[in-house]
Design a protein around this motif. Structure first.
Motif, PDB file in Angstrom:
ATOM      1  N   ASP A   5       0.830  -1.206   0.000  1.00  0.00           N
ATOM      2  CA  ASP A   5       0.000   0.000   0.000  1.00  0.00           C
ATOM      3  C   ASP A   5       0.864   1.255   0.000  1.00  0.00           C
ATOM      4  OD1 ASP A   5      -2.418  -1.513   0.189  1.00  0.00           O
ATOM      5  OD2 ASP A   5      -2.038  -1.773   2.341  1.00  0.00           O
ATOM      6  N   ALA A   6       1.950   1.212   0.778  1.00  0.00           N
ATOM      7  CA  ALA A   6       2.862   2.359   0.802  1.00  0.00           C
ATOM      8  C   ALA A   6       3.504   2.559  -0.558  1.00  0.00           C
ATOM      9  CB  ALA A   6       3.929   2.150   1.874  1.00  0.00           C
ATOM     10  N   ASP A   7       3.905   1.471  -1.187  1.00  0.00           N
ATOM     11  CA  ASP A   7       4.506   1.578  -2.515  1.00  0.00           C
ATOM     12  C   ASP A   7       3.521   2.159  -3.523  1.00  0.00           C
ATOM     13  OD1 ASP A   7       6.951   0.576  -1.709  1.00  0.00           O
ATOM     14  OD2 ASP A   7       6.417  -1.507  -2.160  1.00  0.00           O
ATOM     15  N   ALA A   8       2.269   1.764  -3.414  1.00  0.00           N
ATOM     16  CA  ALA A   8       1.268   2.269  -4.342  1.00  0.00           C
ATOM     17  C   ALA A   8       1.028   3.763  -4.168  1.00  0.00           C
ATOM     18  CB  ALA A   8      -0.039   1.497  -4.148  1.00  0.00           C
ATOM     19  N   LEU A   9       1.281   4.258  -2.955  1.00  0.00           N
ATOM     20  CA  LEU A   9       1.105   5.690  -2.686  1.00  0.00           C
ATOM     21  C   LEU A   9       2.214   6.556  -3.281  1.00  0.00           C
ATOM     22  CD1 LEU A   9       0.009   5.845   1.063  1.00  0.00           C
ATOM     23  CD2 LEU A   9      -1.234   6.850  -0.865  1.00  0.00           C
ATOM     24  N   LEU A  10       3.391   5.966  -3.478  1.00  0.00           N
ATOM     25  CA  LEU A  10       4.560   6.774  -3.825  1.00  0.00           C
ATOM     26  C   LEU A  10       4.385   7.636  -5.065  1.00  0.00           C
ATOM     27  CD1 LEU A  10       7.637   4.510  -2.952  1.00  0.00           C
ATOM     28  CD2 LEU A  10       6.759   6.494  -1.732  1.00  0.00           C
ATOM     29  N   PRO A  11       3.902   7.103  -6.196  1.00  0.00           N
ATOM     30  CA  PRO A  11       3.775   7.970  -7.374  1.00  0.00           C
ATOM     31  C   PRO A  11       2.895   9.195  -7.116  1.00  0.00           C
ATOM     32  CG  PRO A  11       3.561   5.669  -8.001  1.00  0.00           C
ATOM     33  CD  PRO A  11       3.532   5.702  -6.507  1.00  0.00           C
ATOM     34  N   GLU A  12       1.780   9.003  -6.407  1.00  0.00           N
ATOM     35  CA  GLU A  12       0.898  10.131  -6.121  1.00  0.00           C
ATOM     36  C   GLU A  12       1.556  11.112  -5.144  1.00  0.00           C
ATOM     37  OE1 GLU A  12      -3.366   9.084  -5.461  1.00  0.00           O
ATOM     38  OE2 GLU A  12      -2.587   7.039  -5.646  1.00  0.00           O
ATOM     39  N   LEU A  13       2.262  10.559  -4.156  1.00  0.00           N
ATOM     40  CA  LEU A  13       2.944  11.438  -3.199  1.00  0.00           C
ATOM     41  C   LEU A  13       3.979  12.299  -3.904  1.00  0.00           C
ATOM     42  CD1 LEU A  13       3.753  12.411  -0.356  1.00  0.00           C
ATOM     43  CD2 LEU A  13       5.231  10.396  -0.190  1.00  0.00           C
ATOM     44  N   LEU A  14       4.772  11.698  -4.775  1.00  0.00           N
ATOM     45  CA  LEU A  14       5.817  12.457  -5.469  1.00  0.00           C
ATOM     46  C   LEU A  14       5.208  13.480  -6.419  1.00  0.00           C
ATOM     47  CD1 LEU A  14       8.383   9.588  -6.162  1.00  0.00           C
ATOM     48  CD2 LEU A  14       8.354  11.252  -4.295  1.00  0.00           C
ATOM     49  N   GLU A  15       4.069  13.149  -6.996  1.00  0.00           N
ATOM     50  CA  GLU A  15       3.379  14.134  -7.840  1.00  0.00           C
ATOM     51  C   GLU A  15       2.875  15.299  -6.996  1.00  0.00           C
ATOM     52  OE1 GLU A  15      -0.384  14.395 -10.987  1.00  0.00           O
ATOM     53  OE2 GLU A  15       0.269  12.445 -10.200  1.00  0.00           O
ATOM     54  N   PHE A  16       2.336  14.984  -5.806  1.00  0.00           N
ATOM     55  CA  PHE A  16       1.877  16.034  -4.894  1.00  0.00           C
ATOM     56  C   PHE A  16       3.042  16.912  -4.447  1.00  0.00           C
ATOM     57  CE2 PHE A  16       0.854  17.354  -0.453  1.00  0.00           C
ATOM     58  CZ  PHE A  16      -0.231  18.183  -0.732  1.00  0.00           C
ATOM     59  N   ALA A  17       4.217  16.291  -4.270  1.00  0.00           N
ATOM     60  CA  ALA A  17       5.401  17.014  -3.800  1.00  0.00           C
ATOM     61  C   ALA A  17       6.229  17.537  -4.968  1.00  0.00           C
ATOM     62  CB  ALA A  17       6.246  16.114  -2.908  1.00  0.00           C
ATOM     63  N   ASP A  18       5.563  17.917  -6.060  1.00  0.00           N
ATOM     64  CA  ASP A  18       6.303  18.507  -7.175  1.00  0.00           C
ATOM     65  C   ASP A  18       6.735  19.931  -6.871  1.00  0.00           C
ATOM     66  OD1 ASP A  18       3.823  19.699  -7.231  1.00  0.00           O
ATOM     67  OD2 ASP A  18       3.544  19.524  -9.403  1.00  0.00           O
ATOM     68  N   ARG A  19       6.236  20.462  -5.755  1.00  0.00           N
ATOM     69  CA  ARG A  19       6.711  21.727  -5.203  1.00  0.00           C
ATOM     70  C   ARG A  19       6.813  21.550  -3.698  1.00  0.00           C
ATOM     71  NH1 ARG A  19       2.418  24.625  -3.007  1.00  0.00           N
ATOM     72  NH2 ARG A  19       0.323  24.000  -3.675  1.00  0.00           N
ATOM     73  N   PRO A  20       7.548  22.410  -2.995  1.00  0.00           N
ATOM     74  CA  PRO A  20       7.739  22.204  -1.557  1.00  0.00           C
ATOM     75  C   PRO A  20       6.429  22.112  -0.781  1.00  0.00           C
ATOM     76  CG  PRO A  20       9.306  23.811  -2.371  1.00  0.00           C
ATOM     77  CD  PRO A  20       8.360  23.535  -3.504  1.00  0.00           C
ATOM     78  N   ARG A  21       6.334  21.104   0.058  1.00  0.00           N
ATOM     79  CA  ARG A  21       5.153  20.884   0.892  1.00  0.00           C
ATOM     80  C   ARG A  21       5.590  20.726   2.339  1.00  0.00           C
ATOM     81  NH1 ARG A  21       0.376  21.636  -2.141  1.00  0.00           N
ATOM     82  NH2 ARG A  21       0.594  20.562  -4.155  1.00  0.00           N
ATOM     83  N   THR A  22       4.860  21.357   3.247  1.00  0.00           N
ATOM     84  CA  THR A  22       5.154  21.190   4.667  1.00  0.00           C
ATOM     85  C   THR A  22       4.643  19.830   5.140  1.00  0.00           C
ATOM     86  OG1 THR A  22       3.052  22.129   5.408  1.00  0.00           O
ATOM     87  CG2 THR A  22       4.882  23.675   5.017  1.00  0.00           C
ATOM     88  N   ALA A  23       5.124  19.416   6.300  1.00  0.00           N
ATOM     89  CA  ALA A  23       4.656  18.160   6.878  1.00  0.00           C
ATOM     90  C   ALA A  23       3.145  18.204   7.092  1.00  0.00           C
ATOM     91  CB  ALA A  23       5.384  17.880   8.184  1.00  0.00           C
ATOM     92  N   ALA A  24       2.626  19.345   7.538  1.00  0.00           N
ATOM     93  CA  ALA A  24       1.183  19.473   7.770  1.00  0.00           C
ATOM     94  C   ALA A  24       0.409  19.301   6.471  1.00  0.00           C
ATOM     95  CB  ALA A  24       0.874  20.823   8.407  1.00  0.00           C
TER      96      ALA A  24
END
Length: 350
Positions: free
Chosen positions: A88-107
């Motif tokens: 499940d974590a691996d499946a999240l990675l592509p979307e997470l990296l797309e979301f983090a295409d610009r700086p994102r805070t932990a919150a």
């Protein structure tokens, strides 16, 4: 110079990369690190701790560390309590990296994960931020490039072509390590990176045609890069004020190469803090901290007048650097000084 910076700079504390370079580079200008931009990046790597590395090295180092990073996080209860699995974590990675295409805070990331997963996100984010290819972005507006409240951005993947496996990329990490800390043994490399010795042995075997082999104390087999300088044992090692968590203190399985055994527990504290140290003749002789009026140096044994003069010269160089940025750097760790023994304690003015 004490320990080369070729592999990485320990960076849990924002001031430490600056002080590590100040110790190692003649006429170091901290502005050079400020403006490094994307030349240097900060991420979770060796020993599952924060390091600053060259941007070109990060993809390979991150790939090399994947078995360690994943095992340390995906099997931990802080992640598994979410009900998610490694897949499940691996499946999240592509979307997470797309979301983090610009700086994102932990919150911001936690809010995104909460909406995406429908489960409490804190433990999931704790795991992902360690093994996902995420970089800390320079925060600006503070005394150091990377502040204590990071933002995260997606990193890059290793260049395509050749063998694209963690073990293949470990060879890059091993070579960088030896450029900074060789000669070293299999156990040294495994300790520095926190990877299995069998993986290190395989990497060194693959590099056998480009590395030198040496014999260390007790016949221990050591490895080094060709042509690396090997100073004589009686080469003077000037006194130094080393950074907190300085890599030279953590680079070897046998810490007595740098830290006398009686001093190890004084320097490496129970929660993992590794205090800023006095290095005398290449060995830890005490600790230091910035105080009002200069640098307070606590020596664990008595030092010669010549050594104190050398440490005073270091303080005169360091205090102005800190004064322009954070005069009381490391102040939040002052609690450790209450129980430290001190054969001699002096305040060295800047």
């Amino acid at each position: 110079m004490s320990g080369g910076p070729a592999v990485a700079l320990q960076a849990q504390q924002p001031a430490s990369p600056y002080l590590a370079l100040w110790n190692r580079l003649t006429a170091f200008d901290p502005v050079d690190l400020d403006v490094a931009g994307h030349t240097l990046v900060k991420a979770t790597l060796m020993r599952i701790t924060l390091h600053v590395v060259h941007a070109d090295d990060h993809p390979a180092m991150h790939a090399a560390m994947q078995p360690t990073l994943r095992a340390a996080r995906l099997g931990d209860a802080r992640f598994t309590v979410s009900g998610l699995r490694a897949a499940d974590a691996d499946a999240l990675l592509p979307e997470l990296l797309e979301f983090a295409d610009r700086p994102r805070t932990a919150a911001e990331v936690e809010a995104w994960l909460g909406a995406r997963l429908g489960v409490p996100p804190k433990g999931v984010w704790w795991a992902l931020r360690s093994f996902a290819p995420l970089l800390h972005t320079p925060t600006g507006g503070g005394p150091w490039s990377f502040g204590s409240r990071p933002s995260y951005v997606a990193g890059t993947s290793p260049a395509s072509g050749g063998e694209d496996t963690p073990d293949a990329h470990l060879r890059t990490l091993v070579r960088r390590y030896l450029e900074g800390f060789g000669p070293a043994s299999v156990a040294d490399v495994a300790q520095f990176a926190l990877v299995r010795r069998s993986r290190v042995q395989d990497a060194l075997k693959a590099l056998s045609g480009v590395l030198e082999r040496l014999e260390g104390p007790g016949g221990t087999e050591l490895f080094d890069v060709p042509g690396a300088p090997l100073p004589a044992g009686d080469t003077p090692a000037p006194p130094r004020l080393m950074a907190m968590w300085d890599s030279i203190l953590l680079a070897y399985a046998d810490r007595s190469r740098v830290i006398p055994p009686d001093y190890r527990k004084l320097v490496a504290r129970s929660n993992g803090d590794v205090l800023p140290t006095l290095l005398v003749d290449g060995y830890v002789a005490g600790v230091w901290r910035p105080v009002e009026g200069g640098i307070e140096a606590t020596a664990f044994h008595r030092l010669s007048a010549e050594t104190w003069e050398g440490l005073a010269a270091e303080a005169r160089s360091l205090v102005p650097l800190l004064a322009d940025r954070e005069p009381r750097a490391y102040r939040r760790h002052d609690r450790w000084w209450a129980t430290l023994p001190g054969a001699e304690v002096r305040v060295l003015p800047g």
